[in-house]
Write a protein that holds these residues in place. Structure first.
Motif, PDB file in Angstrom:
ATOM      1  N   LEU A  29       0.819  -1.219   0.000  1.00 23.82           N
ATOM      2  CA  LEU A  29       0.000   0.000   0.000  1.00 23.82           C
ATOM      3  C   LEU A  29       0.848   1.262   0.000  1.00 23.82           C
ATOM      4  O   LEU A  29       0.315   2.366   0.236  1.00 23.82           O
ATOM      5  N   TYR A  30       2.143   1.138  -0.288  1.00 21.93           N
ATOM      6  CA  TYR A  30       2.987   2.328  -0.335  1.00 21.93           C
ATOM      7  C   TYR A  30       2.551   3.194  -1.516  1.00 21.93           C
ATOM      8  O   TYR A  30       2.471   2.718  -2.655  1.00 21.93           O
ATOM      9  N   PRO A  31       2.262   4.465  -1.290  1.00 23.49           N
ATOM     10  CA  PRO A  31       1.830   5.338  -2.398  1.00 23.49           C
ATOM     11  C   PRO A  31       2.978   5.616  -3.366  1.00 23.49           C
ATOM     12  O   PRO A  31       4.049   6.060  -2.967  1.00 23.49           O
ATOM     13  N   ILE A  32       2.738   5.314  -4.635  1.00 25.56           N
ATOM     14  CA  ILE A  32       3.732   5.565  -5.682  1.00 25.56           C
ATOM     15  C   ILE A  32       3.011   6.207  -6.870  1.00 25.56           C
ATOM     16  O   ILE A  32       2.290   5.541  -7.608  1.00 25.56           O
ATOM     17  N   GLY A  33       3.185   7.486  -7.029  1.00 27.42           N
ATOM     18  CA  GLY A  33       2.520   8.188  -8.120  1.00 27.42           C
ATOM     19  C   GLY A  33       1.058   8.456  -7.813  1.00 27.42           C
ATOM     20  O   GLY A  33       0.592   8.286  -6.683  1.00 27.42           O
ATOM     21  N   PHE A  34       0.334   8.834  -8.862  1.00 24.54           N
ATOM     22  CA  PHE A  34      -1.063   9.227  -8.709  1.00 24.54           C
ATOM     23  C   PHE A  34      -1.892   8.649  -9.849  1.00 24.54           C
ATOM     24  O   PHE A  34      -1.397   8.461 -10.964  1.00 24.54           O
ATOM     25  N   GLY A  35      -3.141   8.369  -9.543  1.00 24.60           N
ATOM     26  CA  GLY A  35      -4.067   8.015 -10.594  1.00 24.60           C
ATOM     27  C   GLY A  35      -4.418   9.258 -11.384  1.00 24.60           C
ATOM     28  O   GLY A  35      -4.126  10.375 -10.975  1.00 24.60           O
ATOM     29  N   SER A  36      -5.031   9.060 -12.537  1.00 23.26           N
ATOM     30  CA  SER A  36      -5.396  10.224 -13.356  1.00 23.26           C
ATOM     31  C   SER A  36      -6.599   9.910 -14.222  1.00 23.26           C
ATOM     32  O   SER A  36      -6.855   8.752 -14.563  1.00 23.26           O
ATOM     33  N   GLU A  37      -7.319  10.947 -14.548  1.00 22.02           N
ATOM     34  CA  GLU A  37      -8.412  10.870 -15.513  1.00 22.02           C
ATOM     35  C   GLU A  37      -8.164  11.967 -16.539  1.00 22.02           C
ATOM     36  O   GLU A  37      -8.431  13.141 -16.291  1.00 22.02           O
ATOM     37  N   GLY A  38      -7.626  11.550 -17.675  1.00 18.69           N
ATOM     38  CA  GLY A  38      -7.228  12.543 -18.665  1.00 18.69           C
ATOM     39  C   GLY A  38      -6.059  13.357 -18.136  1.00 18.69           C
ATOM     40  O   GLY A  38      -5.025  12.817 -17.780  1.00 18.69           O
ATOM     41  N   GLU A  39      -6.228  14.666 -18.067  1.00 18.39           N
ATOM     42  CA  GLU A  39      -5.172  15.542 -17.578  1.00 18.39           C
ATOM     43  C   GLU A  39      -5.354  15.893 -16.105  1.00 18.39           C
ATOM     44  O   GLU A  39      -4.570  16.662 -15.542  1.00 18.39           O
ATOM     45  N   ILE A  40      -6.365  15.300 -15.481  1.00 21.67           N
ATOM     46  CA  ILE A  40      -6.633  15.584 -14.070  1.00 21.67           C
ATOM     47  C   ILE A  40      -5.904  14.592 -13.184  1.00 21.67           C
ATOM     48  O   ILE A  40      -6.048  13.375 -13.348  1.00 21.67           O
ATOM     49  N   ILE A  41      -5.103  15.078 -12.259  1.00 22.77           N
ATOM     50  CA  ILE A  41      -4.393  14.214 -11.324  1.00 22.77           C
ATOM     51  C   ILE A  41      -5.357  13.764 -10.243  1.00 22.77           C
ATOM     52  O   ILE A  41      -6.049  14.576  -9.619  1.00 22.77           O
ATOM     53  N   GLY A  42      -5.406  12.461 -10.020  1.00 20.61           N
ATOM     54  CA  GLY A  42      -6.332  11.906  -9.054  1.00 20.61           C
ATOM     55  C   GLY A  42      -5.682  11.631  -7.712  1.00 20.61           C
ATOM     56  O   GLY A  42      -4.711  12.286  -7.321  1.00 20.61           O
ATOM     57  N   ARG A 251      12.862   4.329  -3.961  1.00 20.78           N
ATOM     58  CA  ARG A 251      13.123   5.732  -4.307  1.00 20.78           C
ATOM     59  C   ARG A 251      13.067   5.927  -5.821  1.00 20.78           C
ATOM     60  O   ARG A 251      12.491   6.906  -6.309  1.00 20.78           O
ATOM     61  N   LYS A 252      13.648   4.986  -6.591  1.00 21.40           N
ATOM     62  CA  LYS A 252      13.604   5.079  -8.045  1.00 21.40           C
ATOM     63  C   LYS A 252      12.166   5.075  -8.543  1.00 21.40           C
ATOM     64  O   LYS A 252      11.797   5.829  -9.456  1.00 21.40           O
ATOM     65  N   ALA A 253      11.329   4.212  -7.945  1.00 19.59           N
ATOM     66  CA  ALA A 253       9.949   4.118  -8.368  1.00 19.59           C
ATOM     67  C   ALA A 253       9.171   5.404  -8.080  1.00 19.59           C
ATOM     68  O   ALA A 253       8.384   5.869  -8.916  1.00 19.59           O
ATOM     69  N   ILE A 254       9.412   5.971  -6.908  1.00 18.72           N
ATOM     70  CA  ILE A 254       8.717   7.217  -6.541  1.00 18.72           C
ATOM     71  C   ILE A 254       9.083   8.326  -7.516  1.00 18.72           C
ATOM     72  O   ILE A 254       8.237   9.098  -7.966  1.00 18.72           O
ATOM     73  N   ILE A 255      10.370   8.416  -7.862  1.00 15.67           N
ATOM     74  CA  ILE A 255      10.820   9.439  -8.800  1.00 15.67           C
ATOM     75  C   ILE A 255      10.226   9.207 -10.185  1.00 15.67           C
ATOM     76  O   ILE A 255       9.761  10.133 -10.854  1.00 15.67           O
ATOM     77  N   LYS A 256      10.226   7.951 -10.615  1.00 14.72           N
ATOM     78  CA  LYS A 256       9.749   7.622 -11.967  1.00 14.72           C
ATOM     79  C   LYS A 256       8.254   7.844 -12.132  1.00 14.72           C
ATOM     80  O   LYS A 256       7.797   8.342 -13.171  1.00 14.72           O
ATOM     81  N   TYR A 257       7.474   7.514 -11.115  1.00 13.46           N
ATOM     82  CA  TYR A 257       6.017   7.527 -11.259  1.00 13.46           C
ATOM     83  C   TYR A 257       5.359   8.799 -10.703  1.00 13.46           C
ATOM     84  O   TYR A 257       4.146   8.938 -10.760  1.00 13.46           O
ATOM     85  N   THR A 258       6.154   9.709 -10.143  1.00 13.95           N
ATOM     86  CA  THR A 258       5.568  10.939  -9.592  1.00 13.95           C
ATOM     87  C   THR A 258       5.757  12.113 -10.557  1.00 13.95           C
ATOM     88  O   THR A 258       6.839  12.303 -11.091  1.00 13.95           O
TER      89      THR A 258
END
Length: 258
Positions: A29-42, A251-258
């Motif tokens: 459940l570690y948060p990595i990046g964000f969901g999105s709907e089109g150009e809206i960050i979820g 750390r690599k994943a957080i950077i890549k997906y954020t």
């Protein structure tokens, strides 16, 4: 997916995440990046959500999480799976001898189905990853199809001996040295492999329980190959898989997906 068998997803989530501790929640459940709907960050997107979405896109209508007692935050987060347009069920780990035994906990429920298997702490960046495996399995009727990719550090992965026709001759779990540059990270398998694994784990259970070591899925795959089961591979790009099991890779994943 064009397959005569129902498709289910199988996710072992019984690990202790010792390399990342202390954590205030399950590493899945570690948060990595964000969901999105089109150009809206979820909303923030947790690690295991990437795998759940990939399995849903691969045709799975039912997912099984195999949990360790105490990891109740995972079912609390994912619930019944309706937000992913599928059904999610949860099982408790039985024998603590590694991922194969966790996966086998669902044997009764998946023995007659096509299984999509993945690790919730490995992020898959390739769109439609499981759909490619399902298509390959339908084409070749292989017992197992593995998602493979090039790695720089074979000693951290299950390395595969991949032939030009896509067949896999051997699987070497985390070898000290390897001539191969390819490893596997996710899979699709038929009832024939589910049956083999179930019988094989029963056969070696006593020796595993006394050894004090955990068994890997790679070791079971190698045993299956030696017993005549056919394993195929689908090759993906080098950066298609990212293991977040260590602080450095997280750390690599957080950077890549954020």
């Amino acid at each position: 997916m064009d397959t005569p068998l129902p498709i289910v997803g199988l996710i072992p989530a019984a690990g202790l995440a010792t390399r990342l501790q202390p954590l205030p929640f399950s590493k899945e459940l570690y948060p990595i990046g964000f969901g999105s709907e089109g150009e809206i960050i979820g909303h923030p997107k947790v690690a295991a959500a990437y795998l759940v979405e990939q399995m849903a896109a691969g045709g799975a209508e039912q997912l099984y999480f195999i949990l360790r007692s105490g990891k109740w935050d995972i079912p609390a987060y994912f619930g019944d799976g309706s937000s992913y347009s599928l059904n999610i069920a949860y099982m408790l780990m039985g024998l603590p001898f590694g991922a194969p035994y966790s996966a086998d906990q669902a044997y009764t429920f998946v023995k007659d189905k096509l299984v999509l298997f993945g690790f919730p702490d490995i992020l898959l960046a390739e769109p439609g990853a499981f759909a490619h495996l399902v298509a390959k399995q339908a084409e070749t009727e292989a017992d197992v199809v593995l998602g493979v990719f090039e790695v720089d550090n074979p000693d951290k992965w299950d390395v595969v001996e991949l032939h030009s026709d896509g067949s896999i001759a051997n699987v070497y779990p985390k070898p000290h040295q390897s001539k191969s540059i390819y490893a596997w990270a996710f899979a699709c398998w038929s009832p024939s492999f589910t049956a083999f694994m179930h019988a094989y784990l029963q056969q070696i259970q006593e020796s595993i329980s006394t050894s004090g070591k955990e068994l890997s899925i790679g070791a079971v795959l190698q045993a299956a190959i030696k017993n005549g089961l056919r394993v195929q591979g689908v090759q993906f790009s080098k950066d298609s898989c990212l293991d977040i099991g260590t602080p450095e890779d997280l750390r690599k994943a957080i950077i890549k997906y954020t």
